[in-house]
Write an enzyme that holds these catalytic residues in place. Structure first.
Site, short mmCIF file in Angstrom:
data_model
loop_
_atom_site.label_atom_id
_atom_site.label_comp_id
_atom_site.label_asym_id
_atom_site.label_seq_id
_atom_site.Cartn_x
_atom_site.Cartn_y
_atom_site.Cartn_z
N ASN A 71 0.86 -1.18 0.00
CA ASN A 71 0.00 0.00 0.00
C ASN A 71 0.89 1.23 0.00
OD1 ASN A 71 -1.47 2.32 1.17
ND2 ASN A 71 -3.16 0.87 1.23
N THR A 108 -5.22 -0.51 -2.60
CA THR A 108 -5.68 0.82 -2.23
C THR A 108 -6.83 0.64 -1.25
OG1 THR A 108 -6.43 2.98 -2.99
CG2 THR A 108 -7.18 1.10 -4.28
N GLU A 109 -6.78 1.38 -0.14
CA GLU A 109 -7.66 1.05 0.98
C GLU A 109 -9.12 1.37 0.70
OE1 GLU A 109 -5.08 3.19 1.16
OE2 GLU A 109 -5.50 4.86 2.50
N ASN A 110 -9.38 2.09 -0.38
CA ASN A 110 -10.77 2.30 -0.76
C ASN A 110 -11.34 1.14 -1.57
OD1 ASN A 110 -8.83 3.47 -2.58
ND2 ASN A 110 -10.51 4.27 -3.78
N SER A 125 -11.56 -4.22 3.34
CA SER A 125 -10.29 -3.62 2.96
C SER A 125 -9.44 -3.29 4.19
CB SER A 125 -10.53 -2.34 2.15
OG SER A 125 -9.31 -1.82 1.70
#
Lengths: 248, 213, 248, 213
Positions: free
Chosen positions: B25, B48-50, B90
């Site tokens: 990340n 990607t944390e979204n 996530s």
């Protein structure tokens, strides 16, 4: 026959009362249910608590709701963005309250509300200001902080397709908070590009089963897809785009 | 004058430490430059944390898809083999320790690994944390990418963070424009210095007592 | 190039040590990774702790592993079934230990391990023997019991298709514990009917992203699909079926 | 002799109390008979805790699919509009209070709604709980379907459960072969008695003081 579809966005947001807690899906503009928020503005409820990852972009969506002074408090992880001028102004003027929650704790607290978990120990935020005053515990050699569920009266979010049972599929990173917010609100409302026949969504691929969904409203392809015009989002340089400025 | 490398060179230096097959990340801001520096032909999977694994490069102009963005809300693409998931999944992925490497920016890093990168504590600032605290504790190795000094010349490597913390003891390594440093309980260890920088010079710039790694 | 596929089931279960904790997917026979369990029997590790919903059916799979006296302890929700004679015999003889966990707490404890949650308050089991001695707390007017994560050294489970990055899709109710066990084990091993090219699984429909998966092995269509012969499962009357007895 | 209805009649009686659009879990054993009694042409969505909503009838012989089973591990089918999900999501759905009705069997039900249906406490029995405790607390209304008396003639409706509990104060209504009873803090309320059964007769059979609902 079960039919959770409603004819228009006004029906979709009907019944929201002053003082309600409203979850709003989206990460920045992706997945933000702009049409439902517009309908909420029209509907008129005020003194709202908004639970959302951000606190509005540009002058549309959550930003427009804030600009109308309908929001008493925002619970979010990241209010400050390049285009969050509406929130910024209200916050500096002391006209909106802010509860800042780390993004993963926000997501897990929403999930906990939907999944009947009373509280949970999370490692995120330990030793920071955002854990001040919260119960802490060492488990198996690691420090954790206790966090509680976040529930809402209504959740407004955006999905790609839905059927009359309320089954939903999403699109790319617009999925974000929609599926968990659907589980955590008394009334869950999805705006979708398209309502499809029951049985046409693959049961293996349904992301949100209809049990979590109360109302589904079709808004057509979202505005940024109209005629290739791009409404919302940012340029490659991170600048906000406005309608017609960029072709898709 | 000490030797400084530029951001793209630093991104390449970080990329060189990321093995093929790693799940990574890249936070927001400067660390996203690391994506451009990853070796061609090697498979490194970006999170990607979204809500996506298998994030690809930025799209060509005219190919922007507003539903497909990274954590910095910039348009991206998806590689073959990508997968989408919701926010709870996530962040569970992060918090559960499944990411190999996370690269973050910093205001300050303390020698014990404490990280300050979300707030300067300025009274008039609008606080915003996003996923910073989750990322700080959410990878097997947390790398920081930063200039060694602020624009005012203060060291970002410190004995103890003065700014509000993002995470406690979470940073494993700091990649700066002057060199690379490992955190440790008894002070920063110098892993590599760029050009002919010396430990003595860096010790003077930072006011820290530094040891070799 | 990332390639998590392995050539055979022996490679898939390599390295399991005596005393290991092994999660095994499946609900009854649905999703039970029979080929991987057979390979584990062949591999020889013993003194195992098995985490699975059930404790074996008939004489195959987990039951066969138990019959070989490889299992010290079973953590499960429902050991006693119409066809669990192997477990029943060992348990009555005092040759296997049992930790009984309500099914939802079992699932949530596995999920917690994978999601970095240190412990959580659940309403399930409050006031029952299965909460005896556990920390209890009233939150918002409801009683909860504190439960801790369950981790494993290795997870063995069954999926429908996988790619070389380890992305997986499942089939119907055979999904059950696979996706959460994959997240909670140091090494996660999936047996699949078929390995497909990278990019051929729809990214919207991937159930288990490859980040959770270490090894993928193709076992072909499962035995009950061979030639329409039905191996495993039960008749409409709930009686166990054996190979060739029933055509699909 | 008191009037008793048979299991299929009782299933029909329960089905009559389930409104269209309800999300319902039918447990295992006798309660699954309720599925056959649901009114034709009405949509009631069945949940099975092993990971499906929209469960359909049992398959025709020769159409058995071993990957598609219910909580009792019997072959079932999926209706158009069905959805599959994993066990943590399935039990989150229950525990989170999203099911409208759950129908369970019982060894004993206490007048305050305590349920005992997983263990008789017999020392030589192999304990097994499955999803019983999750179901007991996992629906807005928890119905019990049972004979009023055991084969030995003991009442299954009791002041206090003698058997180990499945859940505390969780049962809202008990459908028995003799009549229908609501739980309440001050004793069972008689909602309906079948045939010409009287409260006095049922009070004598059960040893309970009963009130009208």
């Amino acid at each position: 026959m079960i039919d959770k579809t409603v004819a228009g966005v006004a029906d979709a947001v009907a019944g929201i009362e002053d003082g309600a807690t409203v979850m709003i899906g989206g990460f920045g503009r992706a997945g933000q249910p702009v049409e439902l928020i517009d309908a909420l503005i029209e509907q008129g409820a005020g003194d709202l608590t908004i639970v959302s990852n951000n606190a509005g972009n540009g002058d549309t969506g959550i930003a427009a709701l804030l600009a109308k002074k309908r929001v008493r408090k925002v619970i979010c992880s990241f209010p400050r963005q390049s285009d969050s001028w509406v929130f910024d102004g209200l916050y500096r003027a002391g006209e909106v309250e802010l509860e800042l929650v780390p993004q993963g704790n926000l997501a897990e607290r929403i999930r906990a509300a939907g999944a009947g978990i009373g509280a949970f120990f999370t490692p995120t935020g330990v030793g920071t200001q955002l854990a001040d005053g919260k119960e802490q515990r060492r488990i198996d050699g690691r420090e954790y902080v206790l966090e509680y569920p976040i529930r809402a009266d209504i959740a407004l979010f955006s999905a790609l397709k839905g059927d009359r049972w309320g089954n939903l599929v999403f699109r790319e990173t617009a999925r974000n908070f929609g599926p968990i917010m659907a589980t955590a609100a008394t009334v869950a409302v999805a705006q979708v590009d398209e309502i499809v026949d029951l049985g046409s969504l693959d049961p293996e691929s349904v992301v949100t089963p209809g049990i979590f969904v109360d109302r589904v409203v079709a808004v057509g392809e979202r505005r940024w897809l109209d005629d290739g015009a791009f409404v919302g989002g940012v340029t490659l340089e991170g600048e906000p785009l406005v309608a017609g400025e960029e072709s898709k | 004058m000490t030797t400084r490398i530029d951001r793209n060179q630093l991104a390449a230096r970080i990329a060189a430490d990321i093995p093929e097959g790693a799940y990574v990340n890249l936070g927001i801001g400067a660390p996203t430059l690391v994506a451009n520096a990853l070796p061609e032909g090697q498979e490194i999977i970006l999170h990607t944390e979204n809500g996506m694994l298998g994030m690809g490069a930025k799209p060509a102009e005219g190919q922007i898809d507003p539903d497909l963005i990274n954590a910095g809300k910039q348009p991206v693409t998806a590689l073959p083999g990508a997968a989408y998931f919701h926010h709870a999944d996530s962040f569970g992925m992060m918090r559960g320790g499944h990411l190999d490497v996370c690269v973050l920016g910093a205001f300050q890093v303390a020698q014990n690994g404490d990280l300050a990168n979300w707030s300067t504590g300025a009274p008039d600032a609008i606080p915003a944390v996003g996923g910073a605290m989750d990322l700080a504790i959410g990878a097997k190795q947390v790398f920081v990418m930063t200039d060694l000094l602020t624009k005012q010349g203060a060291s970002k490597l410190v004995e103890t963070c003065a700014y509000p913390l993002t995470g406690v003891g979470c940073v494993t390594r700091v990649y700066t424009d002057h060199g690379v440093f490992d955190t440790s309980p008894d002070g920063f260890r110098v892993r590599e210095l760029f050009g002919d920088n010396t430990i003595a010079e860096i010790a003077e710039l930072t006011g820290l007592s530094l040891k070799e790694a």
